[in-house]
Design a protein around this motif. Structure first.
Motif, short mmCIF file in Angstrom:
data_model
loop_
_atom_site.label_atom_id
_atom_site.label_comp_id
_atom_site.label_asym_id
_atom_site.label_seq_id
_atom_site.Cartn_x
_atom_site.Cartn_y
_atom_site.Cartn_z
N LEU A 47 17.13 -12.80 -3.47
CA LEU A 47 15.82 -12.42 -4.02
C LEU A 47 15.35 -11.10 -3.44
N TRP A 48 15.47 -10.96 -2.13
CA TRP A 48 15.07 -9.69 -1.50
C TRP A 48 15.97 -8.54 -1.94
N LEU A 49 17.25 -8.82 -2.15
CA LEU A 49 18.18 -7.77 -2.56
C LEU A 49 17.86 -7.27 -3.96
N VAL A 50 17.62 -8.19 -4.90
CA VAL A 50 17.32 -7.79 -6.29
C VAL A 50 15.94 -7.14 -6.37
N GLY A 51 14.94 -7.81 -5.76
CA GLY A 51 13.58 -7.25 -5.80
C GLY A 51 13.50 -5.92 -5.09
N GLY A 52 14.17 -5.84 -3.96
CA GLY A 52 14.15 -4.58 -3.20
C GLY A 52 14.83 -3.46 -3.96
N ALA A 53 15.95 -3.78 -4.63
CA ALA A 53 16.65 -2.75 -5.41
C ALA A 53 15.75 -2.23 -6.55
N PHE A 54 15.04 -3.17 -7.19
CA PHE A 54 14.15 -2.75 -8.27
C PHE A 54 13.01 -1.88 -7.75
N ALA A 55 12.37 -2.32 -6.65
CA ALA A 55 11.23 -1.56 -6.12
C ALA A 55 11.67 -0.19 -5.62
N LEU A 56 12.76 -0.15 -4.87
CA LEU A 56 13.25 1.12 -4.33
C LEU A 56 13.72 2.03 -5.45
N GLY A 57 14.46 1.45 -6.41
CA GLY A 57 14.92 2.25 -7.55
C GLY A 57 13.76 2.80 -8.36
N LEU A 58 12.71 1.96 -8.56
CA LEU A 58 11.53 2.43 -9.29
C LEU A 58 10.85 3.57 -8.55
N GLY A 59 10.82 3.48 -7.20
CA GLY A 59 10.20 4.56 -6.43
C GLY A 59 10.94 5.87 -6.59
N ILE A 60 12.31 5.80 -6.50
CA ILE A 60 13.11 7.02 -6.65
C ILE A 60 12.98 7.57 -8.07
N TRP A 61 12.99 6.67 -9.04
CA TRP A 61 12.88 7.10 -10.44
C TRP A 61 11.50 7.74 -10.70
N SER A 62 10.44 7.15 -10.17
CA SER A 62 9.09 7.71 -10.36
C SER A 62 8.98 9.09 -9.73
N MET A 63 9.56 9.22 -8.52
CA MET A 63 9.54 10.54 -7.89
C MET A 63 10.24 11.56 -8.78
N HIS A 64 11.35 11.13 -9.39
CA HIS A 64 12.11 12.04 -10.26
C HIS A 64 11.29 12.45 -11.49
N TYR A 65 10.64 11.49 -12.18
CA TYR A 65 9.93 11.84 -13.41
C TYR A 65 8.64 12.61 -13.13
N ILE A 66 7.99 12.25 -12.06
CA ILE A 66 6.79 13.04 -11.70
C ILE A 66 7.22 14.44 -11.31
N GLY A 67 8.35 14.57 -10.64
CA GLY A 67 8.86 15.89 -10.29
C GLY A 67 9.23 16.69 -11.51
N MET A 68 9.79 16.01 -12.57
CA MET A 68 10.11 16.72 -13.81
C MET A 68 8.83 17.15 -14.53
N GLU A 69 7.81 16.28 -14.49
CA GLU A 69 6.54 16.64 -15.13
C GLU A 69 5.84 17.76 -14.37
N ALA A 70 6.21 17.91 -13.10
CA ALA A 70 5.60 19.00 -12.32
C ALA A 70 6.10 20.36 -12.79
N PHE A 71 7.24 20.38 -13.50
CA PHE A 71 7.77 21.65 -14.02
C PHE A 71 7.16 21.89 -15.40
N LEU A 72 6.26 22.84 -15.49
CA LEU A 72 5.49 23.11 -16.72
C LEU A 72 6.21 24.15 -17.56
N LEU A 73 6.46 23.79 -18.88
CA LEU A 73 7.10 24.70 -19.83
C LEU A 73 6.08 25.08 -20.91
N PRO A 74 6.29 26.22 -21.58
CA PRO A 74 5.32 26.67 -22.61
C PRO A 74 5.49 25.94 -23.94
N VAL A 75 6.26 24.85 -23.98
CA VAL A 75 6.49 24.08 -25.21
C VAL A 75 6.22 22.62 -24.90
N PRO A 76 5.84 21.80 -25.90
CA PRO A 76 5.62 20.37 -25.66
C PRO A 76 6.95 19.67 -25.31
#
Length: 927
Positions: A47-76
């Protein structure tokens, strides 16, 4: 590429900061999760292995998408949902791999390296799959070198993260400086890989394909904030859950430890009570042993003395019945005490060097009279491959052999009782020996063979009424053999006899250049033709093996007629027998009849005749003299005694000397010119005083009797004694106190008074306490004449070896058992002189080696020197010095060298005494 068509982008540093914060939270959560996965077991771990993998993976993934959104382009910019979830799966998979690796019991560098490849590849896949999820009116271009760099960074960062996480997973604290520093390093490293990957991408404007927008969505500012908040909430929730789980686990552990402490307290209390009961039982047994043995000593001893006087047949019958009853009672008491000691775990095996032949043959001597009374042949065969000198407990081995041989004699009415010894396994420093005791007695039913080894059991309860016994002897033997690394079993055929087998493991006695023992025969025996005449096939085979081992050439005959024919044939061939070794009791023609027939033949003067008998009769020795028989010896005879007798009669015949018939008594007296000792007897019991005094006086010794330890010390101040026989339990001052006081007094004079304990205390540890107090030997009551004779003979031999000296000159210390030493060397004084010379050259260097080891605090070196000294000194029969060397060895084994220097000093002093005795022995016999 058309630079004019390239899209220029810029970073929103607020979102960059948010992405870094999420990375830090994810890193800290990873460290905490690793600890929980490691500590959990079973379903909770999964349970800790599956839940921990999901939580940790979600954290890394969120950092990645917020970091991508931090790069502003002149197009939508839109995002393809399936591809986004695929990138999230990559992040979760990479996190699961990381948690699985760091939660294992061990993690090598190779494991971390392989794991980092998978984890780094997963993170890189998440990043570039996430980039592919972007939908915008532009085309992505990748710089291959920077992409490669970002992947390498992902793997390196993963490797470092695995090592840091593994190193902190066992920390019980939720917050610590070490964990925080590791979280910061990991939290900052993950965005580095992300933003390096972002730098690898450039965008050029181009029309957007409408088909690519089927699953595309736009992420608003509110959605972006939601992602960040949900991720932060999940990571914080995971952290809090881990902290609570840790506290619950600690509470459960503390509760479990409290229960364990409670159980340990209960066990300690039970052990204390059991120890108290065992101690009380041991004290009771010791007192019972003393109180029973003391009057028994008087009964048995006085009966023995009375039987040696002139008696009517009726009086002798009465006294023999008394003696038989007392001996039986003593056997029962010994069995019960031994069984009680074994049950209480109070039996410890000694580990000393001993002579196997001496042990086995000595045991046979004890039952020889009973065997002769029943007309039984008592046989002994020890294979030449068996080491003569072993390390183990000779007393317990003798007890086992006596029990089996005694039973065999008890249950056999006619035929023979034999013991055979052969080597089952021989190693460098140990061996396993196989003993077989066989008889031709009543046998045991097959269904009873197992039960006879149980407590208080016999094959048939009627045997107790007919033959006596407690049924404990075989149980005690089985328990002792288990302690000796062996086992016991039996084979039997009712009406034909039994064979008892047992194995035991022993060390081999340490030997060195200073203790080489010669087992080959004297040169006078080599090549001598010998005719062996005995109706017992087993006895013939044993004698053939013995004389062959000594270098002689045997021929065997089963009766007198065959012997006469073989003798005549050898005489006719011009190669007569130099020695005839014949049994006394044979059918048709006995030994005397054979000799008389031989006397009528020509050439008999060229042969030497020796007679062996299982039981001598009055007048036999005189008749041997009349018939020209050179030796008349009782069976069973020790191999060393038989070899000595053969060598003496052959030497006398070669020198054409006329000498009296050699008997077992004259054989022992040949090395003892002075047969009297001056003995001090310390004993408070009047009956025991009278008994021991009479036993000693009958052996031509001079006895002074005192009633306690104080009187013994006073007597020793006034006069010199060859030996002190000291009781232990006496009023005013007991034997142990008196011995300690005397040993302290001797430190000033350097003269050691031999003291042997003679006590009714026979419990476990009693002998050790006597030796620790400074006594040199131990005799238990009731006094056994054979045991007493062995002790007296050893001190008689030592007295003979002492050089003549003036009254004013200091006495030589009794540091060597001369009789034993001469027996080991077959009386070879030339060899003795060589050994003394070697020993004189070697022992100072060994002492220096021991001193250097003590100075270096080298416990192993102290142990090694002590062990080598112990074996060499034991083989030279320097038992006091060997005991000190053994003590030095034990000190080395314990790793506590506190007492090493004092022991080495005592050993060095005793070594000087040993050298004086050895040199005196050489010079005495050289004269």
């Amino acid at each position: 590429m058309d630079h004019a068509a390239m899209l220029a982008g810029a970073y929103d540093y607020r979102l960059v900061t948010v992405s870094v914060i999420i990375a830090l939270l994810a890193a800290y959560a990873a460290l905490d999760l690793a600890g929980r996965v490691t500590a959990s077991r079973g379903f909770a771990r999964s349970l800790w292995l599956v839940g921990g993998a999901f939580a940790l993976g979600l954290g890394i993934w969120s950092m990645h998408y917020i970091g991508m959104e931090a790069f502003l382009l002149p197009v939508p910019v839109l995002y393809d949902v399936p591809t986004v979830f695929l990138s999230m799966f990559a992040a979760v998979a990479a996190s699961g791999i990381a948690l699985f690796i760091v939660s294992r019991s061990k993690m090598s560098i190779l494991t971390a390296a392989i794991g980092s490849i998978f984890m780094g590849s997963g993170i890189a896949a998440m990043h570039y799959v996430g980039m592919e999820a972007m939908r915008l009116p532009a085309m992505c271009h990748y710089n291959l070198k920077i992409v490669t760099l970002s992947v390498v960074l992902a793997i390196v960062i993963s490797f470092v993260a695995l090592l840091l996480t593994f190193s902190t997973r066992e920390q019980a604290e939720s917050i610590s400086w070490r964990k925080s520093i590791c979280a910061v390093i990991m939290g900052l490293a993950i965005p580095v890989m992300h933003y390096v990957g972002m730098a690898a991408v450039s965008f050029t404007a181009m029309p957007l394909d409408p088909n690519s927008l089927n699953h595309a969505i736009s992420i608003s500012s509110l959605g972006l904030a939601g992602i960040g908040c949900v991720t932060a909430f999940i990571l914080i929730f995971v952290y809090i859950s881990a902290m609570l789980d840790r506290k619950l686990s600690l509470n459960a552990m503390q509760l479990e430890l409290a229960e364990q402490r409670h159980h340990l307290d209960l066990e300690r209390e039970r052990a204390h009570n059991a120890e108290f009961r065992t101690k009380a039982k041991s004290e009771f047994l010791a007192n019972m042993s003393h109180e029973i043995r003391t009057p028994l000593n008087g009964i048995i001893g006085m009966t023995d003395l009375a039987l040696e006087t002139e008696l009517t047949r009726e009086q002798r019958d009465y006294l023999q019945t008394v003696k038989l009853s007392a001996d039986s009672l003593l056997g029962v008491i010994n069995d019960i005490l031994d069984f009680s000691k074994i049950e209480a775990g109070k039996v410890d095996l000694e580990q000393v060097d001993f002579d196997l032949y001496e042990c086995v043959e000595g045991a046979l001597k004890t039952v020889a009279l009973r065997a002769d009374e029943k007309g039984l042949e008592l046989l002994c065969e020890i294979s030449p491959q068996v080491p003569a000198f072993l390390a183990g407990d000779p007393n317990r081995l003798r007890q086992i052999i006596l029990n089996l041989i005694g039973n065999a004699v008890k249950f056999t009415e006619k035929g023979e009782v034999a013991i055979k010894v052969h080597a089952e396994l021989i190693e460098d420093r140990a061996c396993t020996l196989h003993f077989t005791v066989s008889d031709t007695g009543i046998g045991i039913a097959a269904e009873k063979l197992d039960s006879i080894f149980e407590s208080f059991s016999q094959a048939d309860t009627s045997t107790t009424r007919e033959f006596g016994g407690t049924g404990l002897g075989l149980t005690i033997s089985r328990r002792l053999l288990q302690m000796m690394g062996g086992k016991i079993w039996a084979e039997s055929t009712p009406g034909k006899g039994s064979r008892f087998h047992f194995t035991a493991r022993f060390g081999t006695a340490e030997t060195s250049s200073t203790a080489r023992l010669i087992s080959t025969a004297s040169s006078i025996l080599v090549g001598v033709k010998v005719l062996i005449v005995d109706d017992n096939r087993t006895n013939r085979r044993i004698l053939e093996g013995l004389v062959t081992h000594w270098g002689m050439i045997p021929t065997a005959a089963s009766d007198g007629e065959e012997a006469l024919n073989l003798y005549a044939a050898a005489d006719a061939s011009g190669s007569p027998f130099s020695l005839i070794l014949t049994d006394m009791h044979m059918p048709k023609m006995d030994g005397f009849g054979l000799v008389e027939r031989l006397r009528n033949k020509s050439g008999i003067s060229s042969s030497t005749i020796m007679m062996l008998t299982s039981g001598g009769q009055r007048g036999d020795a005189q008749r041997c003299g009349e018939l020209g028989i050179s030796a008349y010896l009782l069976k069973p005879i020790r191999q060393s005694e038989l070899r000595e007798a053969v060598a003496r009669v052959l030497s006398a015949h070669e020198a054409k000397e006329v000498s009296p018939v050699i008997t077992r008594y004259s054989l022992r007296e040949m090395i003892q010119e002075n047969k009297s000792l001056k003995i001090l007897l310390a004993e408070d019991n009047l009956v025991n005083q009278k008994l021991a005094g009479r036993l000693l006086e009958k052996r031509n010794h001079f006895v002074t009797i005192v009633g306690n330890g104080k009187e013994a010390l006073a007597a020793l101040e006034k006069d010199h004694f060859d030996l002190v026989l000291m009781d232990v339990q006496m009023p005013e001052m007991d034997g142990l106190e008196a011995t300690k006081a005397l040993r302290e007094r001797e430190q000033a004079t350097g003269i050691r008074q031999p003291i042997v304990a003679m006590t009714a205390l026979a419990m476990n540890g009693d002998k050790e306490r006597c030796i620790e107090a400074g006594m040199d030997g131990y005799i238990s009551k009731p006094i056994r004449p054979q045991e007493l004779d062995e002790v007296l003979d050893s001190y008689l031999a030592l007295k003979v070896a002492e050089p003549a000296q003036d009254e004013s000159s200091p006495a030589t210390n009794n540091s060597i058992d001369v009789a034993q030493l001469l027996d080991r060397l077959d009386g070879d004084l030339t060899l003795l002189a060589e050994l003394v010379a070697l020993f004189r050259d070697e022992f100072p260097g060994n002492l220096r080696t021991a001193q250097q080891a003590i100075d270096r605090h080298d416990a192993n070196g102290v142990r090694s020197v002590g062990h080598a000294f112990k074996g060499a000194l034991a083989n030279l029969s320097a038992m006091e010095a060997s005991m000190l060397a053994s003590e030095l060895e034990s000190i080395g084994k314990s790793l506590d060298l506190t007492a090493a220097q004092a022991t080495l000093d005592r050993l060095a002093q005793e070594m000087n005494n040993v050298m004086r005795n050895l040199e005196a022995l050489c010079s005495t016999h050289a004269q």
